[in-house]
Design an enzyme around this catalytic site. Structure first.
Site, PDB file in Angstrom:
ATOM      1  N   ARG A  63       0.952  -1.431  -0.281  1.00 22.13           N
ATOM      2  CA  ARG A  63      -0.124   0.689   0.456  1.00 22.13           C
ATOM      3  C   ARG A  63       0.942   1.323  -0.384  1.00 22.13           C
ATOM      4  O   ARG A  63       0.759   2.247  -0.548  1.00 22.13           O
ATOM      5  CB  ARG A  63      -1.081   0.136   1.524  1.00 22.13           C
ATOM      6  CG  ARG A  63      -2.048  -1.291   1.475  1.00 22.13           C
ATOM      7  CD  ARG A  63      -2.632  -1.217   2.159  1.00 22.13           C
ATOM      8  NE  ARG A  63      -2.699  -1.629   3.637  1.00 22.13           N
ATOM      9  CZ  ARG A  63      -3.118  -2.619   3.565  1.00 22.13           C
ATOM     10  NH1 ARG A  63      -4.052  -3.196   3.377  1.00 22.13           N
ATOM     11  NH2 ARG A  63      -2.982  -2.941   5.039  1.00 22.13           N
ATOM     12  N   ASN A  78     -21.094  -4.551  -7.923  1.00 24.63           N
ATOM     13  CA  ASN A  78     -19.719  -5.806  -7.743  1.00 24.63           C
ATOM     14  C   ASN A  78     -18.305  -5.257  -9.383  1.00 24.63           C
ATOM     15  O   ASN A  78     -18.588  -4.151 -10.538  1.00 24.63           O
ATOM     16  CB  ASN A  78     -20.297  -6.559  -9.036  1.00 24.63           C
ATOM     17  CG  ASN A  78     -19.749  -7.877  -9.194  1.00 24.63           C
ATOM     18  OD1 ASN A  78     -18.865  -7.834 -10.116  1.00 24.63           O
ATOM     19  ND2 ASN A  78     -20.646  -9.286  -8.908  1.00 24.63           N
ATOM     20  N   ALA A  79     -17.050  -5.456  -8.499  1.00 24.66           N
ATOM     21  CA  ALA A  79     -16.196  -5.111  -9.175  1.00 24.66           C
ATOM     22  C   ALA A  79     -16.381  -5.202 -10.580  1.00 24.66           C
ATOM     23  O   ALA A  79     -15.693  -4.949 -10.864  1.00 24.66           O
ATOM     24  CB  ALA A  79     -14.650  -5.107  -8.114  1.00 24.66           C
ATOM     25  N   CYS A 124      -4.316 -13.124  -4.000  1.00 27.43           N
ATOM     26  CA  CYS A 124      -3.496 -13.891  -2.500  1.00 27.43           C
ATOM     27  C   CYS A 124      -4.244 -15.387  -2.929  1.00 27.43           C
ATOM     28  O   CYS A 124      -4.747 -15.885  -1.786  1.00 27.43           O
ATOM     29  CB  CYS A 124      -4.623 -12.974  -1.583  1.00 27.43           C
ATOM     30  SG  CYS A 124      -6.575 -13.124  -1.614  1.00 27.43           S
TER      31      CYS A 124
END
Length: 389
Positions: free
Chosen positions: A206, A272-273, A333
């Site tokens: 980040r 919703n991405a 991930c």
């Protein structure tokens, strides 16, 4: 006298450094589920001591390869102490980090995260249950926390034969709790947020992303509570839009923006991405910096093909949204997807998007999430910083 479990003849990953053995590698036994056993090769040679649970696909979880180790409360307290000392040395003044990272800290199935005055614990192995109080006592002695909260409502516990329940193990529950991360104040819901409340493994990524954000238009897809975007705004991004399907996460992100005085530079969308990326990318390049940090798309080998298609889709759409000369920071991930496979996803997405892409950095999880060299799966986080021409 420790019960004995024996490996079948043949090659085994545990003999090459892996910290576990599968049920099919072992001779079946009537040993008590969750018991501590000595594992031997088929010829009787000692391999190590660990937890045995025939109900789990991973039936043996290694604790030690030292034949002289006595596995008791003091052993577990010493391991917790070693894990904590390593973090004290490496992380200095950070107030939020992972204290114990399961197999990599020789404590299989144990996760402990620190959020300021609160510790959040996950026990994912049946064998740990008798030692839970000893682990709590060690954490109290080391950190003097206001509270220790167990997040136990996860599916893997049912497979281990553990009840699915959250509970306060010590002190007082403080949730939400506020932490500082790289100059940004973040409010963390340790009792109801995803995982243990925050994704500590992306801490350094980040910051690196924020260092690239000055003066830029930024999108942050799968933004959760907004940490990536907040740091970008803090580091001078012109405007940040965060997208997530979780209404509660978006509400938390909006509150985080307000408490940092960054709301004028940020907006958040509950959507919703996948849909947002598809719709917006059809409009052409609009952003100087894009962030893709989705949840794991697969938790089994059987679903890898579908996960790879999902990663390709969001990265293709993300690339189409980036102005020439911009940056895409993209993560996976999913531990069943290797770094090589993820890079191949980026290659294929770039080809279909007809956008030349250069990988500038290959990054991973932070120092508080160490990896076990015999367990490639423990290097689960892949984070690529890509230039999109």
């Amino acid at each position: 006298m420790t019960d004995v479990l024996r490996l079948k003849p043949g090659p085994h990953r545990i003999l090459e450094g892996a910290p576990w053995a599968y049920r099919g590698e072992l001779y079946h036994s009537n040993l008590q589920p969750g018991s501590i056993v000595a594992l031997e090769e088929s010829n009787g040679r000692f391999v190590g001591r660990g937890f045995f649970n025939p109900a789990s696909l991973i039936a043996f979880r290694l604790l030690t390869r030292n034949v002289h180790d006595v596995i008791d409360d003091h052993w577990f307290q010493a391991r917790v102490g070693e894990a904590a000392r390593l973090r004290f040395e490496l992380l200095k003044d950070r107030e939020a980090y992972r204290v114990v990272n399961s197999e990599a800290d020789q404590l299989p199935g144990l996760i402990v995260d620190k959020y300021g005055p609160m510790l959040v614990m996950e026990i994912l192995s049946l064998g740990l249950q008798p030692f839970r109080q000893a682990i709590v006592e060690a954490l109290v002695d080391i950190y003097h926390p206001q509270g220790i909260y167990e997040r136990g409502d996860v599916a893997v516990r049912a497979k281990e034969g553990l009840p699915r329940e959250d509970q306060l193990l010590y002190g007082t529950l403080v949730s939400p709790v506020t932490i500082q991360e790289n100059g940004v104040s973040l409010t963390i819901d340790v009792a109801g947020g995803q995982k243990t409340g925050h994704f500590l493994d992306q801490y350094a990524n980040r910051k690196r992303t924020a260092e690239l954000a000055g003066g830029k238009e930024v999108f942050d897809a799968f933004c959760h509570t907004g940490a990536f975007g907040l740091l970008c705004a803090k580091y001078g991004a012109k405007h940040v839009i965060g997208i997530d399907i979780d209404e509660r996460a978006i509400a938390r992100a909006q509150e985080n923006a307000r408490q940092n005085g960054l709301e004028q530079h940020m907006e958040f969308v509950t959507a919703n991405a996948f849909d947002w990326l598809r719709q917006e990318s059809d409009k052409g390049p609009q952003y100087d910096l894009g962030i893709l940090d989705p949840p794991a798309f697969t938790k089994s080998k059987d679903a890898v093909a579908g996960a790879l298609r999902g990663y390709k889709e969001i990265n293709l759409r993300g690339m189409k949204l980036i102005k020439p000369g911009g940056i895409l920071v993209t993560s996976s991930c999913s531990y069943h997807i290797s770094e090589t496979q993820f890079i191949e996803v980026i290659r294929d997405a770039a080809k279909d998007a007809k956008r030349p892409v250069k990988i500038l950095e290959i990054r991973g999880q932070g120092l508080d999430h160490p990896m076990a060299p015999g367990l490639p799966e423990s290097r689960y986080l892949k984070c690529l910083v890509c230039a999109v021409d």
